[in-house]
Scaffold this active site. Structure first.
Site, PDB file in Angstrom:
ATOM      1  CD  GLU A   3      -3.119 -70.368 -55.933  1.00 22.17           C
ATOM      2  OE1 GLU A   3      -2.823 -70.730 -56.945  1.00 22.17           O
ATOM      3  OE2 GLU A   3      -3.265 -70.757 -54.672  1.00 22.17           O
ATOM      4  N   GLY A  32     -35.641 -65.979 -66.698  1.00 18.85           N
ATOM      5  CA  GLY A  32     -35.896 -64.680 -65.868  1.00 18.85           C
ATOM      6  C   GLY A  32     -35.321 -64.799 -64.562  1.00 18.85           C
ATOM      7  CB  THR A  33     -35.302 -67.031 -61.784  1.00 22.13           C
ATOM      8  OG1 THR A  33     -36.541 -67.088 -61.890  1.00 22.13           O
ATOM      9  CG2 THR A  33     -35.144 -67.083 -60.317  1.00 22.13           C
ATOM     10  CG  ASN A  37     -28.229 -76.395 -71.865  1.00 21.29           C
ATOM     11  OD1 ASN A  37     -27.582 -76.955 -71.015  1.00 21.29           O
ATOM     12  ND2 ASN A  37     -29.669 -76.086 -71.603  1.00 21.29           N
ATOM     13  CG  ASN A  55     -27.697 -80.552 -64.797  1.00 26.45           C
ATOM     14  OD1 ASN A  55     -27.385 -79.704 -65.555  1.00 26.45           O
ATOM     15  ND2 ASN A  55     -29.057 -80.714 -64.219  1.00 26.45           N
ATOM     16  CD  GLU A  57     -41.329 -72.619 -60.787  1.00 35.69           C
ATOM     17  OE1 GLU A  57     -42.608 -72.904 -60.798  1.00 35.69           O
ATOM     18  OE2 GLU A  57     -40.244 -73.468 -61.059  1.00 35.69           O
TER      19      GLU A  57
END
Length: 451
Positions: free
Chosen positions: A254, A144-145, A206, A228, A71
């Site tokens: 490696e 889902g993606t 998370n 992030n 999306e």
């Protein structure tokens, strides 16, 4: 050149990707429009950062990556964000309707339409490389993606680029914090494919990173940006030796060779130290021994998993900044004497170290303090098994009642795929138990058939 192509899939993959490229640009002195004043060789050249950036004749540096989502909203943020001029428009691929937290939509119905376009773009990036060494794939497996399209793309990459390494940075559902009811389904179905199609998967969640932000950085209510940026530091430390010249450089392959004892046991814990806020850093400078100990603290792990519940099989320490081999050897020797950090008896050495003299960079106005030295640890521990047991348990509770299954079947999946994926994970749990079994001799007999 040993180039690396990064693939960011779904909302989590893209947002982690944003943080990573922001940090890479700062580290290399690349401006948001792709210009790099410090770069003297126009149009290519053999600078180490060319593993991650390609150069145009006009001296613009373009990341070797694609952003892919079903999306448009998240990709649109990149299209309009600070770094919009950095990326080629063809690198940002978005569809019209999302996967609605449904693995089957991402993998079969909707993902199928976009995957060829994505592979086409990846092919263009690959043709632009002189010696592609592999792919870094960023996704989460709860939605889902990331789960559906992510695993579809990995399967196709295995076909097209069979021999190239694939490293995954995968956000797994947390024990307490949930963003979707069907996370257990999506993650089990997706892991089934990760088992076969990634060479190393670094697990993140998370909740663990929230706790690190709260505890070590005193952020009361961490946002995804906070998380992030922390993940970006880890990934930057791992890839630093590909992007800078250093003393002990570590190649993508490696990691694989040193961390994966058996092909299926390739799920890694990661940790990073020092994680301190700017206020505190002003008063303390941490030694190599201190940051090494901190990296082994259970609270430093980027996924909710206690390494004390298992044994380490292998461990990779990537130092950056003001670090010399003598300090590293001393710190590792100390770690080996600790009773709390146990290695399996069939892996006596267990440590792979890398040093990079480029000190860690921090995002201006970010949460992390600028420090002289840092370490990132990627380790393979038998304790990872508990993450899968936790997921499988949640999967079983729902699947026993066949709750929500009709959504998946309606998108063209078969119920058999659920049980197949679940059996595969049961086998994985068993593999972890066997690997951690006490003696090497005892395990030897049972493992003959398996590998």
């Amino acid at each position: 050149m040993r180039e690396v192509i990064s693939i960011h899939i779904g909302q989590a993959g893209i947002q982690v990707g944003n943080a990573c490229w922001e940090l890479y640009c700062l580290e290399h002195g690349i401006q948001p429009d792709g210009q790099m004043p410090s770069d003297k060789t126009i149009g290519g050249g053999d600078d180490a950062f060319n593993t991650f950036f390609s150069e145009t004749g006009a001296g613009k540096h373009v990341p070797r990556c694609i952003f892919l989502d079903l999306e448009p909203t998240v990709v649109d943020e990149v299209r309009t964000g600070t770094y919009r001029q950095l990326f080629h428009p063809e690198q940002l691929i978005s569809g019209k309707e999302d996967a609605a937290n449904n693995f089957a939509r991402g993998h079969y119905t909707i993902g199928k339409e976009i995957v060829d376009l994505a592979l086409d773009r990846i092919r263009k990036l690959a043709d632009n490389c002189t010696g592609l060494q592999g792919f870094l794939v960023f996704n989460a497996v709860g939605g889902g993606t990331g789960s559906g399209l992510g695993s579809l793309l990995l399967e196709r990459l295995s076909v097209d680029y069979g021999k190239k390494s694939k490293l995954g940075f995968t956000v797994y559902p947390s024990p307490q914090v949930s963003t979707a009811v069907v996370e257990p389904y999506n993650s089990v179905l997706s892991t089934h494919s990760l088992l076969e199609h990634t060479d190393v998967a670094v697990m993140l969640d998370n909740e663990a990173i929230y706790d690190i932000c709260r505890r070590s950085l005193d952020i009361e209510r961490p946002t995804y940006t906070n998380l992030n940026r922390l993940i970006a530091q880890v990934i930057s430390s791992l890839t630093a030796s590909l992007r800078f010249d250093g003393a002990l450089n570590v190649d993508i392959t490696e990691f694989q060779t040193n961390l994966v004892p058996y092909p299926r046991i390739h799920f890694m814990l990661s940790s990073y130290a020092p994680i301190i806020s700017a206020e505190k850093a002003y008063h303390e400078q941490l030694s190599v021994a201190e940051i090494t100990n901190a990296a082994f603290e259970p609270a430093s792990m980027m996924v909710k998993c206690d390494p004390r519940h298992g044994k380490y099989m292998a461990c990779c320490l990537m130092y950056r900044g003001d670090v010399v081999p003598k300090d590293v050897n001393a710190s590792v020797a100390t770690i080996k004497t600790k009773r709390t950090i146990q290695f399996v008896d069939w892996c006596p050495t267990g440590f792979k170290c890398g040093i990079n003299y480029q000190p860690p960079t921090v995002v201006p106005g970010g949460d992390l303090a600028k420090v002289q030295r840092a370490v990132c640890m990627i380790s393979n521990s038998t304790a990872i098994g508990e993450i899968f047991s936790r997921l499988d348990h949640k999967f079983d509770l729902m699947y026993a009642k066949r709750a929500f299954v009709h959504w998946y079947v309606g998108e063209g999946m078969e119920e058999g795929e659920f049980s197949e994926a679940r059996e595969d994970l049961a086998a994985l749990e068993k593999d972890f138990e066997e690997v951690g079994a006490e003696s090497a001799e005892g395990a030897g007999e049972g493992e003959g058939e398996e590998y």
